[in-house]
Motif scaffolding. Structure first.
Motif, PDB file in Angstrom:
ATOM      1  N   CYS A 244      20.507 -63.797  49.840  1.00 29.84           N
ATOM      2  CA  CYS A 244      19.401 -63.984  50.785  1.00 29.84           C
ATOM      3  C   CYS A 244      19.235 -62.695  51.590  1.00 29.84           C
ATOM      4  O   CYS A 244      20.218 -62.094  52.027  1.00 29.84           O
ATOM      5  CB  CYS A 244      19.738 -65.146  51.714  1.00 29.84           C
ATOM      6  N   VAL A 246      18.265 -62.334  54.465  1.00 25.46           N
ATOM      7  CA  VAL A 246      18.595 -62.504  55.884  1.00 25.46           C
ATOM      8  C   VAL A 246      20.099 -62.670  56.083  1.00 25.46           C
ATOM      9  O   VAL A 246      20.705 -62.010  56.920  1.00 25.46           O
ATOM     10  CB  VAL A 246      17.833 -63.719  56.476  1.00 25.46           C
ATOM     11  N   CYS A 247      20.744 -63.554  55.284  1.00 21.66           N
ATOM     12  CA  CYS A 247      22.152 -63.898  55.548  1.00 21.66           C
ATOM     13  C   CYS A 247      23.101 -63.600  54.385  1.00 21.66           C
ATOM     14  O   CYS A 247      24.303 -63.804  54.494  1.00 21.66           O
ATOM     15  CB  CYS A 247      22.253 -65.379  55.909  1.00 21.66           C
ATOM     16  N   CYS A 264      17.013 -70.662  50.653  1.00 23.14           N
ATOM     17  CA  CYS A 264      18.351 -70.367  51.173  1.00 23.14           C
ATOM     18  C   CYS A 264      18.813 -71.567  51.975  1.00 23.14           C
ATOM     19  O   CYS A 264      18.187 -71.931  52.975  1.00 23.14           O
ATOM     20  CB  CYS A 264      18.319 -69.118  52.059  1.00 23.14           C
ATOM     21  N   ASN A 266      21.226 -71.853  53.817  1.00 19.90           N
ATOM     22  CA  ASN A 266      21.805 -71.476  55.097  1.00 19.90           C
ATOM     23  C   ASN A 266      20.725 -71.222  56.152  1.00 19.90           C
ATOM     24  O   ASN A 266      20.800 -71.711  57.273  1.00 19.90           O
ATOM     25  CB  ASN A 266      22.675 -70.228  54.899  1.00 19.90           C
ATOM     26  N   CYS A 267      19.689 -70.465  55.755  1.00 16.97           N
ATOM     27  CA  CYS A 267      18.619 -70.132  56.709  1.00 16.97           C
ATOM     28  C   CYS A 267      17.577 -71.239  56.862  1.00 16.97           C
ATOM     29  O   CYS A 267      16.980 -71.385  57.919  1.00 16.97           O
ATOM     30  CB  CYS A 267      17.864 -68.882  56.247  1.00 16.97           C
TER      31      CYS A 267
END
Ligand SMILES: [Zn+2]
Length: 269
Positions: A244, A246-247, A264, A266-267
């Protein structure tokens, strides 16, 4: 498949023909998703185009009496040639011939369509469509009002043409990634704040794609160019198992309504 940004870019590319007259037309092959009207050539003859508009993924040539309603289907494209050009390609279905140029409709897979109508607003392909994503009416409060009544996953809701038109699979995935909303989340569980964010992200993603389309317009429409659809940088779609942006968690691929969904875990909550 041409999505709303490609269709809007196509409309802009041919907007130079507004106010011009289609002196004649030529149907080389009427077999599209629906057969082209057998009177097409006789009606599209000295046809003055008042304006060229778009509704969802339809391009509409309006004149005083008739409108031409055109859909690019899975593989359709328009290209502009000089009138004298003999550069024909296989699957050139219909030609619109102007004073010094012509627009050619090409569609190898024949899922596109060309209709003639005297009343565009009540046409069966148009009259049940939802609102346009780039119009002001499409905003957080509108999205919240339909989400609150729906148990469908949010991705299905924004891809349903009755709710909002033209948010195709790639744009749905990218918008949900941008808004940090899980595509599998039940629509009724979205807050008004999330709906506002999602509506903004849908507009942003579509506008970016149109902008990219605009910059690649020259290649896209070169007289003998192929109808490749433009690419912009995708953050979620097609990135299964990649990190991802971002993360760095791995992007997950799943299937919803037979369409691939990338997100994702997580996000996107
Ligand atoms: Zn992430």
């Amino acid at each position: 498949m041409p999505e709303l940004p490609e269709v809007e870019t196509t409309r802009r590319a041919i907007s130079q023909f507004e106010g011009k007259v289609i002196e004649s037309s030529k149907v080389n092959n009427p077999n599209l998703r629906w057969k082209v009207d057998k009177n097409f050539e006789s009606i599209i003859n000295n046809f003055k185009i008042n304006d060229i508009t778009r509704r969802a993924k339809y391009i509409i040539f309006n004149s005083d009496n008739y409108s031409i309603l055109l859909h690019l289907g899975m593989s359709g494209s328009l290209r502009i040639l000089n009138r004298a050009s003999n550069h024909f390609k296989k699957h050139d279905h219909v030609e619109f011939i102007f004073e010094d140029k012509k627009i050619i409709y090409n569609d190898p897979r024949r899922f596109g369509s060309i209709h003639l109508t005297k009343n565009i607003k009540s046409h069966f392909l148009i009259n049940k469509l939802g609102i346009e994503p780039l119009e002001k009416k499409f905003n957080g409060s509108y999205l919240f009002s339909i989400c609150s009544k729906s148990r469908a996953p949010i991705k299905s809701l924004i891809m349903n043409q009755k709710n909002v038109v033209g948010v195709g699979n790639i744009y749905a995935c990218e918008s949900l990634f941008e808004a940090k909303i899980n595509p599998l989340k039940e629509s009724s569980l979205l807050s008004e704040h999330e709906c506002t964010s999602l509506a903004k992200c849908i507009k942003k993603i579509l506008k970016n794609a149109i902008k990219v389309g605009g910059t690649t317009l020259k290649d896209f429409y070169s007289a003998d160019g192929s109808a490749g659809y433009f690419k912009f940088k995708l953050k979620a779609y097609g990135r299964e198992n990649e990190g991802c942006l971002v993360c760095d968690e791995k992007i997950i691929k799943t299937v919803q309504n037979q369409r691939a969904t990338f997100y994702c875990n997580n996000c996107q909550i």
